[in-house]
Design a protein around this motif. Structure first.
Motif, PDB file in Angstrom:
ATOM      1  N   TYR A  45       0.729  -1.163   0.004  1.00 54.49           N
ATOM      2  CA  TYR A  45      -0.106  -0.038  -0.110  1.00 54.49           C
ATOM      3  C   TYR A  45       0.720   1.189  -0.024  1.00 54.49           C
ATOM      4  CZ  TYR A  45      -3.913  -3.136   1.494  1.00 54.49           C
ATOM      5  OH  TYR A  45      -4.884  -4.160   1.464  1.00 54.49           O
ATOM      6  N   VAL A  46       0.265   2.182  -0.707  1.00 51.63           N
ATOM      7  CA  VAL A  46       1.049   3.576  -0.732  1.00 51.63           C
ATOM      8  C   VAL A  46      -0.097   4.524  -0.158  1.00 51.63           C
ATOM      9  CG1 VAL A  46       2.285   5.393  -2.062  1.00 51.63           C
ATOM     10  CG2 VAL A  46       2.547   2.730  -2.717  1.00 51.63           C
ATOM     11  N   LEU A  47       0.522   5.358   0.734  1.00 49.52           N
ATOM     12  CA  LEU A  47      -0.333   6.405   1.163  1.00 49.52           C
ATOM     13  C   LEU A  47       0.333   7.799   0.599  1.00 49.52           C
ATOM     14  CD1 LEU A  47      -2.934   7.250   3.077  1.00 49.52           C
ATOM     15  CD2 LEU A  47      -1.416   7.684   4.727  1.00 49.52           C
ATOM     16  N   SER A  48      -0.511   8.591  -0.082  1.00 48.89           N
ATOM     17  CA  SER A  48      -0.059   9.914  -0.520  1.00 48.89           C
ATOM     18  C   SER A  48      -1.156  10.840  -0.073  1.00 48.89           C
ATOM     19  CB  SER A  48       0.133   9.783  -1.795  1.00 48.89           C
ATOM     20  OG  SER A  48      -0.764   9.617  -2.541  1.00 48.89           O
ATOM     21  N   GLY A  49      -0.866  12.458  -0.396  1.00 46.73           N
ATOM     22  CA  GLY A  49      -1.741  13.281  -0.060  1.00 46.73           C
ATOM     23  C   GLY A  49      -1.225  14.577  -0.150  1.00 46.73           C
ATOM     24  N   THR A  50      -2.096  15.788   0.071  1.00 49.76           N
ATOM     25  CA  THR A  50      -1.770  17.024  -0.060  1.00 49.76           C
ATOM     26  C   THR A  50      -2.494  17.895   1.237  1.00 49.76           C
ATOM     27  OG1 THR A  50      -1.880  17.103  -2.423  1.00 49.76           O
ATOM     28  CG2 THR A  50      -2.021  19.138  -1.498  1.00 49.76           C
ATOM     29  N   VAL A  51      -1.426  18.521   1.754  1.00 53.60           N
ATOM     30  CA  VAL A  51      -2.148  19.461   2.938  1.00 53.60           C
ATOM     31  C   VAL A  51      -2.015  20.957   2.488  1.00 53.60           C
ATOM     32  CG1 VAL A  51       0.135  19.461   3.840  1.00 53.60           C
ATOM     33  CG2 VAL A  51      -1.656  19.954   5.324  1.00 53.60           C
ATOM     34  N   SER A  52      -3.190  21.611   3.027  1.00 51.13           N
ATOM     35  CA  SER A  52      -3.362  23.022   2.537  1.00 51.13           C
ATOM     36  C   SER A  52      -4.055  23.664   3.753  1.00 51.13           C
ATOM     37  CB  SER A  52      -4.402  23.194   1.308  1.00 51.13           C
ATOM     38  OG  SER A  52      -5.527  22.405   1.495  1.00 51.13           O
ATOM     39  N   THR A  53      -3.894  25.141   3.647  1.00 49.49           N
ATOM     40  CA  THR A  53      -4.464  25.979   4.715  1.00 49.49           C
ATOM     41  C   THR A  53      -5.395  27.005   4.152  1.00 49.49           C
ATOM     42  OG1 THR A  53      -2.628  27.328   4.680  1.00 49.49           O
ATOM     43  CG2 THR A  53      -2.391  25.717   6.005  1.00 49.49           C
ATOM     44  N   THR A  54      -6.177  27.181   5.147  1.00 48.28           N
ATOM     45  CA  THR A  54      -7.194  28.692   5.031  1.00 48.28           C
ATOM     46  C   THR A  54      -6.728  29.207   6.261  1.00 48.28           C
ATOM     47  OG1 THR A  54      -9.102  27.743   5.960  1.00 48.28           O
ATOM     48  CG2 THR A  54      -8.932  27.150   3.809  1.00 48.28           C
ATOM     49  N   PRO A  55      -7.551  30.511   6.354  1.00 50.18           N
ATOM     50  CA  PRO A  55      -7.114  31.386   7.449  1.00 50.18           C
ATOM     51  C   PRO A  55      -7.556  30.581   8.749  1.00 50.18           C
ATOM     52  CG  PRO A  55      -7.960  32.713   5.878  1.00 50.18           C
ATOM     53  CD  PRO A  55      -8.301  31.399   5.242  1.00 50.18           C
ATOM     54  N   ASP A  56      -8.480  29.663   8.790  1.00 48.78           N
ATOM     55  CA  ASP A  56      -9.219  29.118  10.122  1.00 48.78           C
ATOM     56  C   ASP A  56      -8.879  27.553  10.062  1.00 48.78           C
ATOM     57  OD1 ASP A  56     -11.156  28.857   8.176  1.00 48.78           O
ATOM     58  OD2 ASP A  56     -12.607  29.413   9.507  1.00 48.78           O
ATOM     59  N   ARG A  57      -8.634  26.996   8.861  1.00 48.91           N
ATOM     60  CA  ARG A  57      -8.445  25.419   8.798  1.00 48.91           C
ATOM     61  C   ARG A  57      -7.238  24.848   8.172  1.00 48.91           C
ATOM     62  NH1 ARG A  57     -12.507  23.654  11.835  1.00 48.91           N
ATOM     63  NH2 ARG A  57     -12.792  21.661  10.527  1.00 48.91           N
ATOM     64  N   ILE A  58      -6.770  23.699   8.495  1.00 52.06           N
ATOM     65  CA  ILE A  58      -5.843  23.051   7.979  1.00 52.06           C
ATOM     66  C   ILE A  58      -6.653  21.684   7.451  1.00 52.06           C
ATOM     67  CG2 ILE A  58      -3.841  21.283   8.410  1.00 52.06           C
ATOM     68  CD1 ILE A  58      -2.609  23.082  10.576  1.00 52.06           C
TER      69      ILE A  58
END
Length: 605
Positions: A269-282
């Motif tokens: 298995y391979v786990l991948s992803g993207t993390v981003s932000t808004t002014p009040d959320r991750i």
């Protein structure tokens, strides 16, 4: 003005010495904050200020909350106290059983209690150990000398009966501490290739790619590498998985496709992803890919409030949610793996696949796959004798023979004694994984030793505070004892962490609502229990229907109960006593069953 010291508190120097022993012990597994918590409440008590130890004062002094802190709105002190209690429970099981002073924090209070070594604490409402009764579904009768710890005879390689504060439980833990070092000194380590091949038998290999950062703020906070490390660290707690290390993940950015990375590393298995932000959320969007086929198996977003001062805690919280969703029993990886077993005979399963079969059985305890699960696990512990989870799972299967009477072929031994030996072995092999403690918890429960049963579960939770199965087991059985204030929050947390677990655990919610006379809510919980052939399912439905005046439905539930066990009315009280149900709950259920039409002799109450 300072209050006078409490005369009931032992001498200050003795208490302080006890605290220092706890804090210096490797068996006291607590964060620095929780160590501060312990010091603070002990210091305040010794200074005669126990009356000032409140949620507010602890929040400000220990958890650095502002003066506007409201302990009713912010649960940090309650959560911290629960974790501190578990750490103390584990300490006294693993290393502090001979301490002169025992420090406890009673539920509902933050004021410590100091008791001497010979103080006893038998639950006041524990049914007499010699009460008549059958084990669950009447397979085996369980008795023990009243007021004593059941005597256990160890195998010949161990000493004879040992009577400690937690009897065999403490002995197993001590053995667990000694054995690994002994094996290391012997140099009994297989080659790297042999280790890898053995590891493959324990479960699939998982690689986490470096999470991508979707915006400048995420890059500035290094959220990609930080979350990648947190997820890998959390995955390693699931020992059946083979998790590639951080160095592999952080250098895996050159791969164009997850499938190519998986093939290079032989990862399933391979786990991948993207993390981003808004002014009040991750926000983290992650995907799981089948490394052999490139097939996209699962994708899900995880969000959390963005508070810069809490960024480290937030990363850990998000990572834990991701990993629990993936790796827990009945999670994403389990569902993918179990689907592939349906076309193969259990005789060809690997050790890990036998464990998957166990979880399929455990979801519907008492089901017909019990014998094949038992045989598979018996083979697994022979072929893979260091696989602690296989020993623990097999202990639970044998305990179920007692609990539900599911055995079809005769056994040449007492299944409960066999379960105890297996559970002890599991804890010895791996004293920091929860399934062995779960098995000990159930075995001691069936032996009518409520105190040791609860201690085993709490020691397991000291190792794995978020384990859904232990939370559910302990919470449900606390509810059967009528201890709803402690049991219900544990049950609620268990379902929030693992919604796919056995619906049988909802019985605790049923009992709480039923005893509070909220009969419609009790019925709603009873109807969620998807085990129609289990007697407790029909007991719950019949009693709730009867109290609601729905007589036809109550009668139908009683007919199903008598189909499961035609003579149940003759020994219902003895059966409930054997399950350690609190006396007041037994009386309420018997009354409801009579209203539903079950014939119960008056002498049975």
């Amino acid at each position: 003005m300072m209050s006078a010291p409490d005369p009931a508190v032992p001498p200050t120097e003795i208490v302080r010495g006890a605290v220092e022993r706890i804090l210096a012990s490797s068996n006291f597994r607590a964060s620095e904050r929780h160590r501060r918590f312990l010091r603070y409440i002990v210091d305040e008590t010794l200074a005669g200020r126990a009356d000032r130890i409140k949620g507010y004062s602890v929040g400000v002094a220990v958890f650095d909350r502002e003066e506007s802190f409201d302990s009713q709105l912010d649960p940090i002190v309650r959560i911290g106290a629960s974790q501190l209690r578990r750490s103390l429970d584990y300490y006294y099981v693993a290393g502090g059983k001979d301490d002169e002073i025992r420090i406890t924090i009673p539920r509902g209070s933050y004021v410590p209690v100091f008791t001497t070594k010979d103080t006893t604490s038998q639950p006041a409402d524990t049914p007499p150990a010699s009460s008549p009764g059958q084990a669950l579904d009447g397979a085996v009768q369980i008795t023990a000398p009243a007021g004593s710890t059941p005597e256990v005879h160890y195998p010949s390689r161990r000493p004879g009966p040992i009577h400690l504060w937690l009897g065999v439980f403490g002995a197993a833990l001590l053995a667990a501490i000694l054995v690994p070092g002994f094996l290391w000194r012997m140099g009994a380590l297989p080659s790297l290739t042999a280790q890898t091949e053995t590891a493959r038998q324990h479960g699939p290999a998982v690689v986490v790619t470096l999470l991508q950062e979707g915006d400048a703020e995420a890059m500035r906070l290094h959220l990609g590498p930080g979350l990648t490390r947190e997820i890998i660290a959390a995955l390693t707690h699931y020992r059946e998985l083979q998790v590639f290390g951080t160095d592999t993940s952080l250098t895996a950015t050159g791969e164009n496709h997850a499938e190519a990375l998986a093939q290079r590393l032989s990862a399933e298995y391979v786990l991948s992803g993207t993390v981003s932000t808004t002014p009040d959320r991750i926000r983290l969007l992650v995907s799981l890919i089948d490394g052999r086929t490139g097939r996209h198996l699962w994708s899900h977003p995880f969000e959390s409030p963005f508070v810069p001062a809490r960024i480290v805690d937030t990363r850990a919280e998000i990572a834990q949610r991701v990993v629990d969703t993936l790796a827990r029993p009945y999670g994403v990886i389990y569902e993918d793996k179990i689907a592939g077993l349906t076309t193969r005979a259990p005789e060809r399963f690997s050790s890990y696949e036998c464990l998957l079969l166990f979880y399929a059985y455990w979801r519907r305890t008492g089901s017909s796959i019990g014998p094949s699960t038992r045989d598979c696990l018996e083979r697994a512990i022979v072929e893979d004798p260091d696989y602690a989870d296989a020993w623990a799972a097999l202990a639970l299967v044998y305990a179920d023979i007692v609990r539900f009477g599911v055995q079809t072929d005769p056994l040449p031994f007492d299944p409960l004694e066999r379960a105890l030996e297996l559970a002890q072995r599991a804890v010895t092999l791996s004293p920091d994984t929860p399934l062995g403690y779960q098995a000990l918890h159930l075995v001691f429960w069936l032996r009518r030793d409520v105190e040791q049963s609860f201690a085993a579960a709490r020691a397991g939770l000291a190792q794995a505070p978020n384990n859904p199965e232990l939370l559910a087991d302990l919470g449900g059985r606390l509810c059967l004892r009528g201890q709803f204030a402690e049991g219900l929050p544990l049950l609620t947390e268990s379902f929030s962490r693992n919604p796919g677990q056995s619906t049988f655990y909802r019985l605790g919610f049923f009992v709480a609502y039923y005893m509070d006379r909220q009969y419609q809510a009790a019925l709603n919980e009873a109807l969620k229990i998807d085990l129609p052939d289990n007697r407790f399912t029909q007991i719950a439905r019949a009693t709730a229907y009867a109290e609601l005046g729905r007589n036809d439905e109550a009668t139908a539930a009683i007919k199903l109960l008598l189909k499961i066990d035609p003579g149940y009315g003759e020994y219902v009280v003895a059966d409930l006593q054997a399950r350690n149900v609190a006396p007041e709950i037994i009386r309420a259920l018997v009354e409801g069953l009579r209203k539903a039409g079950l014939a119960i002799p008056k002498a049975g109450t």
